[in-house]
Design an enzyme around this catalytic site. Sequence first.
Site, PDB file in Angstrom:
ATOM      1  N   ASP A 210       0.799  -1.223   0.000  1.00  0.00           N
ATOM      2  CA  ASP A 210       0.000   0.000   0.000  1.00  0.00           C
ATOM      3  C   ASP A 210       0.833   1.275   0.000  1.00  0.00           C
ATOM      4  OD1 ASP A 210      -2.674   0.935  -0.252  1.00  0.00           O
ATOM      5  OD2 ASP A 210      -2.602   1.680   1.801  1.00  0.00           O
TER       6      ASP A 210
ATOM      7  N   LYS B 277     -21.278  34.716  15.620  1.00  0.00           N
ATOM      8  CA  LYS B 277     -21.174  33.254  15.679  1.00  0.00           C
ATOM      9  C   LYS B 277     -20.458  32.796  16.938  1.00  0.00           C
ATOM     10  CE  LYS B 277     -18.409  30.855  12.799  1.00  0.00           C
ATOM     11  NZ  LYS B 277     -17.957  30.236  11.534  1.00  0.00           N
TER      12      LYS B 277
ATOM     13  N   ARG C 146     -19.040  29.000  18.712  1.00  0.00           N
ATOM     14  CA  ARG C 146     -18.867  27.547  18.581  1.00  0.00           C
ATOM     15  C   ARG C 146     -18.995  26.942  19.962  1.00  0.00           C
ATOM     16  NH1 ARG C 146     -17.347  24.387  14.456  1.00  0.00           N
ATOM     17  NH2 ARG C 146     -16.779  26.205  13.199  1.00  0.00           N
TER      18      ARG C 146
ATOM     19  N   ASP D 119     -17.909  33.375   2.084  1.00  0.00           N
ATOM     20  CA  ASP D 119     -17.106  32.630   3.059  1.00  0.00           C
ATOM     21  C   ASP D 119     -15.908  32.039   2.331  1.00  0.00           C
ATOM     22  OD1 ASP D 119     -16.342  31.612   5.473  1.00  0.00           O
ATOM     23  OD2 ASP D 119     -18.094  30.330   5.764  1.00  0.00           O
TER      24      ASP D 119
ATOM     25  N   ASP E 140     -19.194  35.473  10.095  1.00  0.00           N
ATOM     26  CA  ASP E 140     -18.733  35.828  11.442  1.00  0.00           C
ATOM     27  C   ASP E 140     -17.826  37.045  11.355  1.00  0.00           C
ATOM     28  OD1 ASP E 140     -16.115  34.872  10.696  1.00  0.00           O
ATOM     29  OD2 ASP E 140     -16.792  32.846  11.158  1.00  0.00           O
TER      30      ASP E 140
END
Length: 313
Positions: free
Chosen positions: A39, A193, A195, A219, A170
């Site tokens: 891989d 805004k 969070r 944005d 924001d």
Amino acid sequence: MTDDITVFSGSGSPEFAKEMCDILGVELSPADITRFSNDCLQVQLQANCRRKDVYIVQPLVPPVQENLVELLLMLDAARGASASHITAVIPHYAYARSDKKDASRISIGGRLVADMLSAAGATRVITMALHSEQVHGFFSVPVDHLTAVHELADHYKSKDLSNTVVVSPDFGYAKVASQFARLLNLPVAAGSKQRMADDKVVIDRIVGDVAGKDVIIIDDEIATAGSMLELMDRLREENVKSISIACTHGLFTGKAVERLNNQDDVSEIVTTNTVPLTAERTPDKLETRSVAPLFAEAVRRHNSGESVSSLFN
């Protein structure tokens, strides 16, 4: 003069690299990317790099980790092939959002990946719309930090904007939104805004006059569109007339397409081609603007020794 320019592309967006090369008038050089049975990836650059000005085009888009390792291996291969300059052209730098330590025992991925790029051999980076200004300072090599604001504004210049307000999601993005608004001679509003602890975004109010207005939300990026829906709910409470959305990086991951397609009052979604999109990740009302000419111009100026600073503003 572009005789000493050599451009390679990873798997992230060969179409973007080809468009850049067509503008520059150079051939996109081939690279062989293979995978061993364990891989691991292996990269072979199949064009001469000795004393060349080498550009490796690779946005860090899904699958981000695969594309990042490809880019690191290509940078290392160019360094081992004695390239004189090696520039990583990264239209979308995904790890830019990992830009601060906002919880215990987490890594600042934006800085770590910047260190990895220089360790692999990058002597310069060209990118666009990093999530925050401090990410630029994570790099130990010069960075040309481009903006798509002019390209996005050009889309709206032919429209009737007499009743329009630009809205930033924001206060942190208000500076860019103000630049965009100045290009269109429009006023600006912003979402307040927060969070929350569970990482949920809450916008409790809109600062600015948007009642009865047509709004353009701008944005840097749309991923799952969760924050965008929250913002639009607050705008509807202010009885806005119509909504248009503009962003630089249109990722449209998770439920974003379904969410955006269900917004009947959204007239259009405008983005750039920094992120290649499949049909499944393309909203119905999407308009895509190419920023490959801007990246090509940055490459041309860098190669010829001209100033690139005017492309940042």
